[in-house]
Each structure stands twice: as structure tokens, then as C-alpha cells.
Design a protein around this motif. Structure first.
Motif, PDB file in Angstrom:
ATOM      1  N   HIS A 146       0.761  -1.133  -0.050  1.00 53.36           N
ATOM      2  CA  HIS A 146       0.005   0.067  -0.068  1.00 53.36           C
ATOM      3  C   HIS A 146       0.898   1.256  -0.147  1.00 53.36           C
ATOM      4  CE1 HIS A 146      -3.732  -2.093   0.430  1.00 53.36           C
ATOM      5  NE2 HIS A 146      -3.073  -2.678   1.457  1.00 53.36           N
ATOM      6  N   PHE A 147       2.057   1.220   0.429  1.00 55.48           N
ATOM      7  CA  PHE A 147       2.777   2.174   0.489  1.00 55.48           C
ATOM      8  C   PHE A 147       3.599   2.566  -0.979  1.00 55.48           C
ATOM      9  CE2 PHE A 147       2.549   1.080   4.708  1.00 55.48           C
ATOM     10  CZ  PHE A 147       2.395   2.140   5.395  1.00 55.48           C
ATOM     11  N   PHE A 148       3.570   1.670  -1.536  1.00 58.46           N
ATOM     12  CA  PHE A 148       4.353   1.834  -2.973  1.00 58.46           C
ATOM     13  C   PHE A 148       3.411   1.582  -4.124  1.00 58.46           C
ATOM     14  CE2 PHE A 148       7.938  -0.663  -0.761  1.00 58.46           C
ATOM     15  CZ  PHE A 148       8.344   0.345  -0.123  1.00 58.46           C
ATOM     16  N   GLN A 149       3.568   2.701  -5.090  1.00 58.10           N
ATOM     17  CA  GLN A 149       2.801   2.547  -6.602  1.00 58.10           C
ATOM     18  C   GLN A 149       3.810   1.865  -7.407  1.00 58.10           C
ATOM     19  OE1 GLN A 149       2.113   6.281  -8.255  1.00 58.10           O
ATOM     20  NE2 GLN A 149       0.914   5.321  -9.937  1.00 58.10           N
ATOM     21  N   THR A 150       2.867   0.739  -7.973  1.00 58.01           N
ATOM     22  CA  THR A 150       3.810  -0.230  -9.094  1.00 58.01           C
ATOM     23  C   THR A 150       3.598   0.734 -10.596  1.00 58.01           C
ATOM     24  OG1 THR A 150       3.314  -2.051  -7.951  1.00 58.01           O
ATOM     25  CG2 THR A 150       3.794  -2.275 -10.233  1.00 58.01           C
ATOM     26  N   LEU A 151       4.704   1.239 -10.784  1.00 57.69           N
ATOM     27  CA  LEU A 151       4.763   2.010 -12.173  1.00 57.69           C
ATOM     28  C   LEU A 151       4.910   1.050 -13.362  1.00 57.69           C
ATOM     29  CD1 LEU A 151       6.960   5.094 -11.203  1.00 57.69           C
ATOM     30  CD2 LEU A 151       4.501   4.705 -11.232  1.00 57.69           C
ATOM     31  N   TYR A 152       5.761  -0.158 -13.043  1.00 57.12           N
ATOM     32  CA  TYR A 152       6.221  -1.144 -14.089  1.00 57.12           C
ATOM     33  C   TYR A 152       6.130  -2.488 -13.288  1.00 57.12           C
ATOM     34  CZ  TYR A 152       8.479  -3.538 -18.024  1.00 57.12           C
ATOM     35  OH  TYR A 152       8.753  -4.358 -18.773  1.00 57.12           O
ATOM     36  N   ASP A 153       5.824  -3.639 -13.963  1.00 59.97           N
ATOM     37  CA  ASP A 153       6.368  -4.918 -13.058  1.00 59.97           C
ATOM     38  C   ASP A 153       6.202  -5.752 -14.201  1.00 59.97           C
ATOM     39  OD1 ASP A 153       5.879  -6.565 -11.013  1.00 59.97           O
ATOM     40  OD2 ASP A 153       3.916  -7.033 -11.163  1.00 59.97           O
ATOM     41  N   GLU A 154       7.258  -6.530 -14.225  1.00 61.11           N
ATOM     42  CA  GLU A 154       7.594  -7.550 -14.755  1.00 61.11           C
ATOM     43  C   GLU A 154       7.770  -8.820 -14.067  1.00 61.11           C
ATOM     44  OE1 GLU A 154      10.813  -6.353 -18.334  1.00 61.11           O
ATOM     45  OE2 GLU A 154      11.453  -7.246 -16.612  1.00 61.11           O
ATOM     46  N   THR A 155       6.929  -9.834 -14.329  1.00 58.34           N
ATOM     47  CA  THR A 155       6.390 -10.930 -13.479  1.00 58.34           C
ATOM     48  C   THR A 155       6.950 -12.215 -13.723  1.00 58.34           C
ATOM     49  OG1 THR A 155       4.527 -11.845 -14.698  1.00 58.34           O
ATOM     50  CG2 THR A 155       4.000 -10.003 -12.950  1.00 58.34           C
ATOM     51  N   HIS A 156       7.935 -12.080 -14.735  1.00 60.74           N
ATOM     52  CA  HIS A 156       8.744 -13.415 -15.285  1.00 60.74           C
ATOM     53  C   HIS A 156       9.982 -12.914 -15.837  1.00 60.74           C
ATOM     54  CE1 HIS A 156       5.689 -12.811 -18.404  1.00 60.74           C
ATOM     55  NE2 HIS A 156       6.848 -13.543 -19.197  1.00 60.74           N
ATOM     56  N   SER A 157      10.923 -13.804 -16.212  1.00 64.53           N
ATOM     57  CA  SER A 157      12.176 -13.547 -16.785  1.00 64.53           C
ATOM     58  C   SER A 157      11.884 -12.865 -18.175  1.00 64.53           C
ATOM     59  CB  SER A 157      13.136 -14.295 -16.710  1.00 64.53           C
ATOM     60  OG  SER A 157      12.897 -15.453 -17.421  1.00 64.53           O
ATOM     61  N   VAL A 158      12.652 -11.988 -18.486  1.00 63.66           N
ATOM     62  CA  VAL A 158      12.689 -11.395 -19.959  1.00 63.66           C
ATOM     63  C   VAL A 158      14.022 -11.478 -20.565  1.00 63.66           C
ATOM     64  CG1 VAL A 158      12.252  -9.301 -21.260  1.00 63.66           C
ATOM     65  CG2 VAL A 158      10.861  -9.750 -19.332  1.00 63.66           C
ATOM     66  N   GLY A 159      14.255 -12.156 -21.509  1.00 58.73           N
ATOM     67  CA  GLY A 159      15.747 -12.176 -22.069  1.00 58.73           C
ATOM     68  C   GLY A 159      16.540 -13.438 -21.422  1.00 58.73           C
ATOM     69  N   ASN A 160      17.858 -13.093 -21.611  1.00 58.79           N
ATOM     70  CA  ASN A 160      18.537 -14.031 -21.349  1.00 58.79           C
ATOM     71  C   ASN A 160      19.791 -13.629 -20.074  1.00 58.79           C
ATOM     72  OD1 ASN A 160      17.578 -16.356 -22.736  1.00 58.79           O
ATOM     73  ND2 ASN A 160      18.286 -15.212 -24.487  1.00 58.79           N
ATOM     74  N   LEU A 161      19.423 -12.754 -19.491  1.00 58.38           N
ATOM     75  CA  LEU A 161      20.381 -11.982 -18.495  1.00 58.38           C
ATOM     76  C   LEU A 161      20.206 -12.901 -17.134  1.00 58.38           C
ATOM     77  CD1 LEU A 161      22.449 -10.054 -17.926  1.00 58.38           C
ATOM     78  CD2 LEU A 161      20.796  -8.477 -16.951  1.00 58.38           C
ATOM     79  N   GLY A 162      21.199 -13.388 -16.548  1.00 59.33           N
ATOM     80  CA  GLY A 162      21.333 -13.952 -15.416  1.00 59.33           C
ATOM     81  C   GLY A 162      20.464 -15.199 -15.350  1.00 59.33           C
ATOM     82  N   ARG A 163      19.913 -15.221 -14.076  1.00 59.64           N
ATOM     83  CA  ARG A 163      19.134 -16.628 -14.027  1.00 59.64           C
ATOM     84  C   ARG A 163      17.535 -16.005 -13.697  1.00 59.64           C
ATOM     85  NH1 ARG A 163      22.046 -20.286  -9.462  1.00 59.64           N
ATOM     86  NH2 ARG A 163      19.898 -21.343  -9.801  1.00 59.64           N
ATOM     87  N   GLY A 164      16.779 -15.611 -14.788  1.00 57.34           N
ATOM     88  CA  GLY A 164      15.568 -15.286 -14.722  1.00 57.34           C
ATOM     89  C   GLY A 164      15.359 -13.913 -14.335  1.00 57.34           C
ATOM     90  N   THR A 165      16.166 -13.257 -14.868  1.00 58.53           N
ATOM     91  CA  THR A 165      16.429 -11.564 -14.380  1.00 58.53           C
ATOM     92  C   THR A 165      15.033 -11.014 -15.046  1.00 58.53           C
ATOM     93  OG1 THR A 165      18.586 -11.483 -13.995  1.00 58.53           O
ATOM     94  CG2 THR A 165      17.551  -9.580 -14.444  1.00 58.53           C
ATOM     95  N   HIS A 166      14.359 -10.115 -13.938  1.00 61.05           N
ATOM     96  CA  HIS A 166      13.501  -9.238 -14.355  1.00 61.05           C
ATOM     97  C   HIS A 166      13.236  -8.127 -13.234  1.00 61.05           C
ATOM     98  CE1 HIS A 166      11.412 -12.486 -12.292  1.00 61.05           C
ATOM     99  NE2 HIS A 166      10.391 -11.751 -11.914  1.00 61.05           N
ATOM    100  N   TYR A 167      12.537  -7.155 -13.810  1.00 62.11           N
ATOM    101  CA  TYR A 167      12.545  -5.925 -12.799  1.00 62.11           C
ATOM    102  C   TYR A 167      10.839  -5.273 -12.602  1.00 62.11           C
ATOM    103  CZ  TYR A 167      12.546  -2.321 -16.409  1.00 62.11           C
ATOM    104  OH  TYR A 167      12.230  -1.757 -17.551  1.00 62.11           O
ATOM    105  N   SER A 168      10.656  -4.450 -11.521  1.00 64.21           N
ATOM    106  CA  SER A 168       9.717  -3.810 -11.348  1.00 64.21           C
ATOM    107  C   SER A 168      10.232  -2.176 -10.977  1.00 64.21           C
ATOM    108  CB  SER A 168       8.862  -4.235 -10.282  1.00 64.21           C
ATOM    109  OG  SER A 168       8.196  -5.717 -10.575  1.00 64.21           O
ATOM    110  N   VAL A 169       9.251  -1.365 -11.067  1.00 61.87           N
ATOM    111  CA  VAL A 169       9.666  -0.037 -10.651  1.00 61.87           C
ATOM    112  C   VAL A 169       8.313   0.343  -9.684  1.00 61.87           C
ATOM    113  CG1 VAL A 169      10.102   2.403 -11.516  1.00 61.87           C
ATOM    114  CG2 VAL A 169      11.031   0.647 -12.955  1.00 61.87           C
ATOM    115  N   LEU A 170       8.747   0.751  -8.717  1.00 65.54           N
ATOM    116  CA  LEU A 170       7.957   1.069  -7.624  1.00 65.54           C
ATOM    117  C   LEU A 170       8.236   2.743  -7.367  1.00 65.54           C
ATOM    118  CD1 LEU A 170       8.097  -1.803  -5.370  1.00 65.54           C
ATOM    119  CD2 LEU A 170       6.712  -1.661  -7.289  1.00 65.54           C
TER     120      LEU A 170
END
Length: 167
Positions: free
Chosen positions: A5-29
Motif C-alpha cells: 500500500h505504501f508503494f505505487q507500481t509503475l512497471y512490473d515484469e512478473t517473469h524473466s525477460v531475455g537471457n540475462l542472469g538466472r531469470g532476471t526481470h524488474y519492477s519500478v515502484l
């Protein structure tokens, strides 16, 4: 998805995108803050945009840690936060690390470490500069990680940004 409730989700990847690392993805809060990146009180509320770097298990306990950092007043310097292999990595704005005295940075690191140890499932803590080469927020080459993080910052302009200040 709303993680807290304290953070607004601006962007949310829920699973890996591409081939970086081991399942890397991100969200912006986004969170309202009353301190700038150096933890100096500001006259009006501003908004901090920061990225959560997820690995393959998308462990949302990272949000619990970010919330404790937030309620402890330690979130404004943070650009990226993520957990990998039981280590919470907190990457700070480069200007913060360059402008803080060594003892101030050490005090901040101790605060993050204490918070990580107070969590229901304690983690080790690693605090570094966002453009540093010593962190392990993603299991990939340092150059690839630096490019990935820089691209997120270019897209979202992370930080306590004057364009997001109210009033």
C-alpha cells in the motif's frame, strides 16, 4: 500488481525477460518521501522511483525489506534493491556514495544490515553504489549488469527527481 500500500507500481515484469542472469526481470515502484537522496529533509513531499531486481523465484520478501527501509527512513538513496542467494543487495545513487563521508556510509550500511537481520527470514546485506562493480544483484557479467541497470535508469529516471515533486 500492487505489492504494498505504501508503494505505487509503475512497471512490473512478473517473469524473466531475455537471457540475462538466472531469470532476471524488474519492477519500478514509487514511494512518497520527505528526504532527498542524501537523507536531508526536504520542504515538500517528493516521490522516489526505485527498481526491484527480481531473480527466477520472484521472492516478494524483497518488498517487505523495502518497506522496513522505507519506514526507517533509509529508502531515498536507493536506486535498486534485490535478493539473490540469501543476500539483499541495495544499490545507492552514485552521488550519495560520493558525497557521504566514509563513517556516514558505514552507518547507513549498518542500518541496512540490522534491518536484514531483523526480518522474519534474515538475510545478509550488501550495500554498494549503483554503478559499482562489486555487487552481485544479478548473476551475469559485470558489463552486462551495468548495461541492464543503466537501461532501467534511462527508461525510468530513478531517484528523487524534481519532476516528481509535488506542488
Amino acid at each position: 500488481m500492487s505489492y504494498c500500500h505504501f508503494f505505487q507500481t509503475l512497471y512490473d515484469e512478473t517473469h524473466s525477460v531475455g537471457n540475462l542472469g538466472r531469470g532476471t526481470h524488474y519492477s519500478v515502484l514509487r514511494a512518497p518521501v520527505w528526504h532527498d537522496e542524501l537523507l536531508t529533509r526536504i520542504e515538500r513531499c517528493a516521490f522516489l522511483d526505485f527498481a526491484v531486481i527480481w531473480d527466477e523465484d520472484h521472492d516478494d520478501r524483497v518488498i517487505d525489506a523495502a518497506l522496513v527501509l522505507y519506514t526507517s527512513g533509509l529508502l531515498p538513496p536507493v536506486r535498486y534493491i534485490g535478493e539473490r542467494k540469501g543476500v539483499l543487495t541495495v544499490l545507492l545513487a552514485p552521488d550519495v556514495v560520493r558525497n557521504w563521508e566514509v563513517d556516514r556510509l558505514e552507518q547507513y550500511r549498518d542500518g541496512i544490515s540490522d534491518i536484514c537481520q531483523s526480518l522474519e527470514d534474515p538475510w545478509s546485506a550488501q550495500v554498494d553504489i549503483a554503478d559499482g562493480q562489486e555487487h552481485s544483484i544479478i548473476h551475469a557479467s559485470r558489463d552486462d549488469v551495468a548495461t541492464y541497470l543503466k537501461n532501467i535508469d534511462v527508461l525510468w529516471r530513478l531517484g528523487v527527481n524534481p519532476k516528481t515533486q509535488t506542488g
